[in-house]
Design a protein around this motif. Structure first.
Motif: not given
Length: 347
Positions: A114-130, A139-142, A157-164
């Protein structure tokens, strides 16, 4: 108080409307003299640009993808879909396109696809439950490498790439559950942390709850509880519980770290264990029925609808109105019993 337009400011400064627009939005080239004139007038009138007008003027449709476990496979996620739909309805007049994607709640492969499919759409943002820690980090790093804004909810998830992050402090909710359990289980009985999961090592939300639960009891003086962990075998859950109870006959309290409390109660009933105390999560219909019958002592309400609604609203308002996305929004830990259940269901 007069509302100034770009035309008014341009006339006062003796410049074109395009020059004023470039100064306000800090884009394009402007002479130093024109910049000083326009800036002085903006300061004098305390000009505030209209964010709605700006978003419409940009004429850009912002694509936001929401990634959820399939609610048809796990009812916990149904209110999350309701939260997404509420946000869609509120912002339907704006240039925002919100798409929902579901993955199998027990399938890391489904999550990755699912996340690979979304990556191809190049959205402005993604909201996900990890739900899956390892796969979520990848996925978040990608997404971030592709310049996509990422916010999370429900599990942190303690990850800088997730903004919120929007959700509860899961460690603290584990401590709350332990405090409740301590009040209903006598000191000479064992307490069980019960996980319904294929892979506890990859489920950060369950790990955080267990840590909070254990730390509470570790901090007590004179407590005589033995804290055990049971990871229920998904292939044969009844047999795994039978085997556990045979070797742990002092187990009286069960803390279920997911929404599967009803599964545990059903299995315990088949084994004629009627005095077991159960504390779990989430206001699913089956859990609610057992709570009313006092076969579940307490449920912790995680406000799933509110989580997705707030998380999505933060992203939408960031793009439309240039609002800063909060790094973290922690929701209250709701303690529900048979007496106050109705107030939660009506809210």
């Amino acid at each position: 108080m007069k509302k100034y337009t770009i035309k008014d400011i341009a006339e006062q400064a003796g410049v074109s409307k395009g020059t004023v627009d470039r100064v306000i939005h800090k884009r394009g080239k402007v002479s130093q003299k024109a910049l000083e004139k326009v800036t002085k007038i903006l300061e004098e009138i305390d000009y505030k640009p209209n964010p709605i007008a700006q978003s419409l003027k940009n004429n850009k449709v912002y694509l936001i993808c929401v990634v959820l476990p399939d609610p048809n496979e796990d009812n916990f996620w149904i209110p999350c879909v309701d939260g997404v739909n509420q946000a869609i309805e509120e912002f339907r007049s704006f240039l925002v396109d919100i798409k929902l994607f579901f993955y199998g709640p027990s399938s890391t492969q489904s999550f990755k696809e699912v996340n690979e499919q979304i990556l191809k759409l190049t959205p402005d943002a993604v909201l996900l439950s990890p739900l899956f820690q390892k796969e979520s980090i990848n996925a978040i790093k990608s997404f971030r490498s592709a310049g996509i804004v990422v916010s999370t909810f429900n599990s942190q998830i303690d990850l800088e790439q997730a903004v919120s992050f929007v959700g509860q402090d899961l460690y603290q909710s584990g401590r709350v559950a332990a405090k409740l359990m301590h009040t209903i289980v006598p000191d000479d009985h064992d307490i069980v942390i019960c996980h319904f999961s294929e892979s506890l090592s990859n489920a950060i939300h369950m790990q955080q709850k267990e840590k909070g639960f254990r730390d509470y009891f570790n901090g007590l003086k004179g407590a005589d509880h033995k804290i055990l962990t049971l990871s229920v075998d998904q292939a044969d859950p009844d047999q795994s519980l039978v085997n556990f109870l045979k070797s742990n006959n002092k187990a009286l309290g069960f803390f279920v770290t997911t929404s599967k409390s009803y599964n545990l109660v059903e299995m315990l009933q088949d084994q004629s264990h009627k005095d077991i105390k159960v504390i779990g999560y989430d206001l699913l219909d089956k859990n609610n029925d057992l709570l009313k019958k006092n076969k579940i002592s307490f449920l912790i309400h995680q406000s799933p609808k509110t989580q997705t609604y707030i998380g999505l609203t933060y992203l939408i308002e960031h793009f439309l109105f240039n609002k800063e996305i909060p790094n973290k929004k922690l929701l209250p830990i709701g303690i529900v019993n048979s007496e106050n259940l109705i107030t939660y269901l009506e809210s």
